[in-house]
Scaffold this motif. Structure first.
Motif: not given
Length: 452
Positions: A92-107, A206-208
């Motif tokens: 199921v697709t998670a919601e950006l901002g509510r459920d997660y943020f990518p780590i902003f320097d992730s590959p 780094a890791l994603p």
């Protein structure tokens, strides 16, 4: 003037500067704006040798007064990242901002794997801790809690945890705040929401990764059917906090991460202004100016963090500039970039100081001072508490001062490492919009700005 400071916060956190990501053209323009305001305030802007660094902005010369620059690689996660979670065949697709943020320097990420819970993600044989004992995480996505157990005495960074995962063959990682939050963290406004951050690892190591909500993290451990237990993550955290104990396990859940990260060279820009003194000594008053920009298509205005501190530095410059008295000590105003990326700007200054560090008697750092309960948090290194208390009595705020020891992570850190006495000033209480797209100028309390 509270109104003038609030106007500065509005300007810096407006779309005109696009979130002021370190290394971006937007942050360079914000540096030029700060330099102009310091000049109007009456501060002198020294010409700084930037070792031949050429400016990328057509409006900037090689030796723009007051600008200290260094080339830096700038990561940017492109819009529309996708994170999906759940059973391997029913993600199921998670919601950006509510459920997660990518780590902003992730590959960049384009992967799927089973999720393995690894506690706090620590490995320290000397302390009897190995959160990877008994589990194989190769080609899996690890989930670890932020922070460390109450009993663990040593510092541990997010980057340390990512390295532990990478060395054991993990594809990627998820991190989350546990359901048990310490009273201090609650007082500072910590919640179960994900937050913006950089991972501070070189692309080679780094890791994603993504910071997910506590609620989403709980679903990975809850299980299903008769064995379902929504409080399982809390129980595991309680056990981990009590004594060294491995609670790592495969979950019956998977996750997939998909986004593209681009990297471009840009300029890290500090601004330096000064009111010359009659003697040889210097006092530094500094605040970081940078924020997160527009990663993943989201705009992070950065009003509290740290347009507020920048506005205070400018107002102090105006006040001192208009007094008409030359101080005994030189007052040096510093607007740093790169604090969100391991204090790159303050480290740049201490490696190439405009005035000798040996003559710098104290550094005052001002960070996230626009919201909260109005108590002024003073984190002190070497300076005597009595000196700060006396200042509090002079301005009628002694009962609003709260004293703590030094805490790593601020722009006072590189100065402390250089042997300089420091005090870092923040506003106490909850900062509910910290590292969120909701950190806008309309959340700022001008009375706190004036007190700081």
């Amino acid at each position: 003037s509270s109104e003038r400071m609030l106007a500065d916060v509005r300007t810096l956190s407006s779309p005109a500067f696009n979130g002021r990501q370190a290394g971006s053209a937007d942050d360079l323009r914000s540096a030029q704006w700060v330099a102009q305001e310091l000049t109007v305030a009456g501060a002198q802007l020294p010409r700084i040798d930037n070792n031949g660094t050429a400016f990328s902005s057509p409006s900037a010369g090689k030796e723009e007064p007051g600008i200290m620059a260094s080339v830096v690689s700038t990561p940017l996660i492109e819009p529309n990242p996708v994170v999906r979670t759940g059973a391997a065949d029913q993600l199921v697709t998670a919601e950006l901002g509510r459920d997660y943020f990518p780590i902003f320097d992730s590959p960049s990420a384009d992967l799927q794997g089973q999720v393995v819970f690894v506690g706090y993600g620590l490995v320290d044989p000397a302390q009897g801790i190995d959160d990877y004992a008994g589990v194989d995480v190769k080609n899996c996505i690890v989930l670890f809690l932020r922070g460390k157990p109450d009993h663990y005495p040593n510092p541990v960074s997010h980057a340390d945890k990512v390295r532990f995962a990478r060395d054991r063959g993990a594809l990627a990682y998820l991190t989350a705040t546990g359901p048990i939050i310490s009273p201090y963290e609650i007082r500072r406004g910590a919640t179960g929401r994900p937050s913006a951050m950089y991972g501070h690892l070189s692309p080679d190591h780094a890791l994603p990764g993504a910071w997910i909500s506590t609620e989403l993290a709980e679903t990975f451990l809850a299980g299903s059917g008769e064995e379902s237990n929504p409080d399982r993550l809390r129980a595991f955290q309680e056990q981990l906090n009590t004594a060294p104990s491995a609670r790592s396990r495969l979950t019956n859940q998977s996750a997939s991460l998909h986004w593209k990260t681009t990297i471009a060279d840009g300029l890290l820009t500090n601004v330096v202004g000064m009111i010359p003194g009659t003697g040889p000594d210097t006092i530094v008053i500094g605040a970081h100016r940078d924020h997160f920009g527009r990663p993943a298509g989201l705009w992070f205005p950065g009003a509290d963090d740290n347009a507020s501190g920048t506005a205070i530095v400018l107002e102090v410059a105006r006040a001192l500039g208009k007094i008409g008295l030359r101080p005994q000590r030189t007052i040096l105003f510093l607007s740093f970039s790169g604090q969100e990326r391991e204090m790159l700007g303050s480290r740049l200054y201490t490696s190439r100081p405009v005035l000798p560090l040996g003559s710098t008697k104290a550094m005052i750092n001002i960070d996230h001072v626009g919201a909260g309960d109005g108590v002024l948090i003073l984190r002190v290194s070497e300076l005597k508490k009595s000196v700060l208390k006396e200042a509090g009595w002079v301005v009628g705020l002694a009962r609003k001062l709260d004293y703590y020891g030094f805490l790593p992570g601020g722009d006072d850190g590189p100065f402390k490492e250089a042997g300089i006495s420091t005090v870092s000033i923040a506003s106490g209480g909850a900062h509910p919009h910290m590292h969120q797209p909701t950190d806008t100028a309309d959340t700022i309390n001008p009375e706190i700005l004036r007190n700081i």
